[in-house]
Design an enzyme around this catalytic site. Structure first.
Site, PDB file in Angstrom:
ATOM      1  N   ASP A  37       0.869  -1.168   0.000  1.00 26.73           N
ATOM      2  CA  ASP A  37       0.000   0.000   0.000  1.00 26.73           C
ATOM      3  C   ASP A  37       0.910   1.223   0.000  1.00 26.73           C
ATOM      4  O   ASP A  37       1.990   1.202   0.597  1.00 26.73           O
ATOM      5  CB  ASP A  37      -0.875  -0.018   1.249  1.00 26.73           C
ATOM      6  CG  ASP A  37      -1.562   1.311   1.466  1.00 26.73           C
ATOM      7  OD1 ASP A  37      -2.323   1.734   0.580  1.00 26.73           O
ATOM      8  OD2 ASP A  37      -1.331   1.929   2.529  1.00 26.73           O
ATOM      9  N   ASP A  60      -1.172  -0.770   6.122  1.00 29.03           N
ATOM     10  CA  ASP A  60      -1.242  -0.205   7.472  1.00 29.03           C
ATOM     11  C   ASP A  60      -2.638   0.243   7.860  1.00 29.03           C
ATOM     12  O   ASP A  60      -2.900   0.490   9.040  1.00 29.03           O
ATOM     13  CB  ASP A  60      -0.295   0.996   7.590  1.00 29.03           C
ATOM     14  CG  ASP A  60      -0.849   2.212   6.868  1.00 29.03           C
ATOM     15  OD1 ASP A  60      -0.853   3.296   7.462  1.00 29.03           O
ATOM     16  OD2 ASP A  60      -1.284   2.080   5.699  1.00 29.03           O
ATOM     17  N   ASP A  62      -6.872  -1.673   4.177  1.00 31.01           N
ATOM     18  CA  ASP A  62      -5.951  -2.697   3.676  1.00 31.01           C
ATOM     19  C   ASP A  62      -6.282  -4.080   4.235  1.00 31.01           C
ATOM     20  O   ASP A  62      -5.710  -5.079   3.788  1.00 31.01           O
ATOM     21  CB  ASP A  62      -4.498  -2.353   4.053  1.00 31.01           C
ATOM     22  CG  ASP A  62      -4.004  -1.103   3.346  1.00 31.01           C
ATOM     23  OD1 ASP A  62      -4.416  -0.883   2.196  1.00 31.01           O
ATOM     24  OD2 ASP A  62      -3.224  -0.353   3.950  1.00 31.01           O
TER      25      ASP A  62
END
Length: 648
Positions: free
Chosen positions: A326, A521, A525
């Site tokens: 990400d 994080d 996600d």
């Protein structure tokens, strides 16, 4: 301590029986110290064998050891005596138990670290009640209550400092021993140690959801979980043991029937070979060496604040084909930085423009507004601004010293009849108009995290085939970060479902025995963390969603710990494969040597046949334990495992 004493006494008795055997004392003289030592050290093996039988597990390593040692004792009473086997029988039990003890000690180190974490959490803590401090059990403390943590104490629950400041040691959480400064309004996590001054903390998580409890539960789960390699070895031992028994029986019976079924000497010789095969076949080293490697790997990772939920994930991390990241909050700080300020109107300096824009944005909680205000780094006089109007999704309009100011998108300025040239750049841009004149624009970019560039370089050195970046940002922003980090594959304007689909696609394309990892994080996600073969949550031990979804949790924001995690995983796999190769290799070689010497009747090898068999089993087990301890020792391998940890 008692077990060590038994080892010492049994070892002394074994040496005495061995000396008597070397000097060819009477068999009964050799038998007495040997059988006493055997009973002292071997009775536990019989207990384990009985437990196995009660659980309908008839073919285990304990079964082979019991049969082999009993046969060694029986063999000496079959005339004519081929050799006295008493010391060998004692040696089998003694060395096996020593190997088991060393294995247990290695595993206990990991378990003791859990017990140490549990002990860190005090049972009673000071809680404020009606302007007084009272002692209350930690389980009864509720969210919102204020607790007192004195110097030298461990912070018992997650919370925010409401009074005082201090230095805290976060080694329990992130593996870093360097103290950090903690001040008022700062969040602190349970498990950290208060080193300097008393502090008052407003509790934000109860005992069940505290960071220390989560870490403890994660470590318990990792120790109870088995990797595919561990499970395979256990299944392998189940069918391997009966096969070994059948082969030993055939070797004992078939050759004498062919050569001379009436010769007791021939029968004794091949019975000796059968016992040798049994001892060689004991899967002690095979059964112990793989779990031992994974226990040590999990323990080494935890020392650096890397919590892996089980051996199977450690195995996957050592066989990665693809790793996805990400962008915002993982590879980047997740906060905007002013990378560019372009002024087109000479009436204003850059400092004046920043001051005016910061004044306009001072009361906004939008990430871009916060970044602009933080970049000004000076106090803003709010009495200079008035008539503030927030245009959702576009910007802000107001007055600064009676001058009309517009801060926002190009479309917002155009809507207010202000001519401005659209900026075709990779940054997020904010247009500024003062007094109905276009003044310039700000270019804001997400700041790359420390260690991100080195992380990508190291991943390429580790020969990870696909390194990809997934983001919900527009193409230009994604392209800018990917270029800075040298990531060739990136995907942009993604929703959580889109990220999930991309991870699934890479999993479908991965070669057999290769796996996909995702690092993230945020709450958004979580689906991808759960879907990937292994998910790594970054710096989110306080987020229950991320912890639950991920398979590996890095308890701080140190990106380079991802490299350490993969290196530890690869070393664990190498260690387990090396142990298997050594175990099987020695067994095959010594088995072949034993059978050839029996067929060709080579006296020198026949005389030490059982000792070679013992070495092929318990001797190799001790070797694999030693190798595992050295290869996986976090102090010896700190440069290999944690080479990057002090750089960030």
């Amino acid at each position: 301590m008692l077990k060590l004493l038994k080892f010492v006494i049994a070892s002394i008795l074994f040496v005495i029986s061995l000396i008597f055997d070397l000097f060819e004392f009477d068999a009964w003289v050799i038998f007495i110290p040997s059988i006493v030592g055997y009973i002292l050290i071997g009775y536990e093996i019989y207990i384990e064998t009985w437990k196995d039988i009660m659980q309908k597990q008839f073919f285990t390593e304990h079964t082979l050891i019991v049969i082999a040692t009993i046969a060694a004792y029986v063999l000496v009473f079959i005339p004519p005596t081929y050799s006295v086997e008493f010391p060998e029988a004692t040696a089998i039990a003694l060395f096996y138990q020593i190997g088991e003890y060393l294995n247990e000690r290695s595993i206990d180190r990991s378990k003791r670290s859990i017990e140490g974490l549990i002990k860190l959490q005090p049972t009673n803590i000071k809680v404020r009640h009606k302007d007084k401090w009272i002692t209350r059990k930690i389980n009864d403390v509720k969210v919102g209550e204020t607790i007192l943590v004195n110097p030298g104490d461990v912070i018992p629950l997650d919370g925010i400092i409401t009074k005082g400041s201090t230095n805290i040691n976060t080694a329990t959480i992130d593996g870093e021993s360097t103290p950090i400064r903690a001040i008022r309004d700062q969040a602190v996590l349970s498990g950290c140690a208060n080193m300097l001054s008393p502090i008052e903390i407003s509790v934000t998580q109860n005992i069940a959801n505290s960071t220390l409890t989560k870490i403890t539960n994660l470590m318990k789960k990792s120790l109870n979980s088995k990797s595919k390699a561990e499970s395979f070895m256990e299944k392998f031992a189940k069918f391997y043991t009966p096969i070994a028994l059948v082969i030993a029986l055939l070797i004992t019976i078939i050759p004498p029937l062919i050569i001379s079924y009436s010769s007791i000497e021939v029968w004794q010789k091949w019975l000796n070979s059968g016992i040798t095969v049994l001892i060689i076949s004991c899967p002690c080293a095979l059964v112990l060496c793989v779990p031992l490697a994974f226990f040590n790997g999990l323990g080494a990772a935890s020392k650096y604040g890397i919590l892996i939920k089980g051996g199977q994930y450690l195995e996957i991390l050592g066989k990665l084909d693809t790793i996805g990241f990400d962008k915002t909050g993982t590879l980047t700080e997740g906060v905007f930085d002013i990378n560019e300020l372009h002024i087109v109107n000479n009436k204003y300096t850059k400092n004046e423009v920043i001051k005016i824009v910061a004044s306009m944005e001072v009361n906004s909680n939008h990430p871009i507004a916060l970044s602009i205000v933080n970049s000004y780094k000076r106090a803003v006089k709010e009495d200079m601004i008035n008539n503030i109007q927030v245009i959702t999704g576009s910007g802000i309009i107001g007055k600064y010293k009676d001058k009309r100011v517009i801060v926002g998108s190009h479309a917002l300025l155009a809507k207010n009849n202000i001519n401005s040239k659209s900026c075709d750049c990779d940054l997020t841009h904010v247009y500024i108009a003062i007094g109905n004149e276009f003044v310039g624009y700000l270019g804001l970019g997400d700041k790359i995290k420390p260690g991100a560039k080195e992380l990508i370089k190291e991943l390429k050195k580790l020969q990870i085939k696909n390194i990809i970046m997934l983001t919900g940002n527009i193409k230009k922003n994604a392209q800018l970060i990917s270029n800075q980090l040298d990531i060739k594959k990136y995907f942009y304007e993604l929703l959580p479902k889109d990220k999930l689909d991309i991870i699934s696609e890479f999993e479908a394309q991965a070669q057999k025995g290769k796996y996909v990892c995702f690092c993230g994080d945020g709450v958004n996600d979580a689906p991808s963390l759960a879907r990937a073969d292994v998910g790594i949550a970054m710096g989110n031990i306080g987020s229950q969603v991320s912890v639950d979804a991920a398979d590996c949790v890095i308890t701080d924001d140190n990106l380079l710990k991802i490299i350490s995690t993969i290196r530890i995983a690869k070393r664990t796999l190498f260690c387990s494969k090396l142990n298997i190769a050594l175990s099987l290799g020695f067994k095959i070689c010594i088995l072949a040597l034993s059978l050839i010497s029996n067929i060709l009747f080579i006296p020198m090898i026949l005389d030490i046949g059982l000792w070679l068999a013992i070495f092929a089993d318990v001797g190799v087990m001790l070797i694999t334990i030693t190798i595992t301890t050295l290869l996986m020792n976090e102090k010896i391998n700190r440069r290999k495992f944690g080479y990057h940890l002090n750089k960030v």
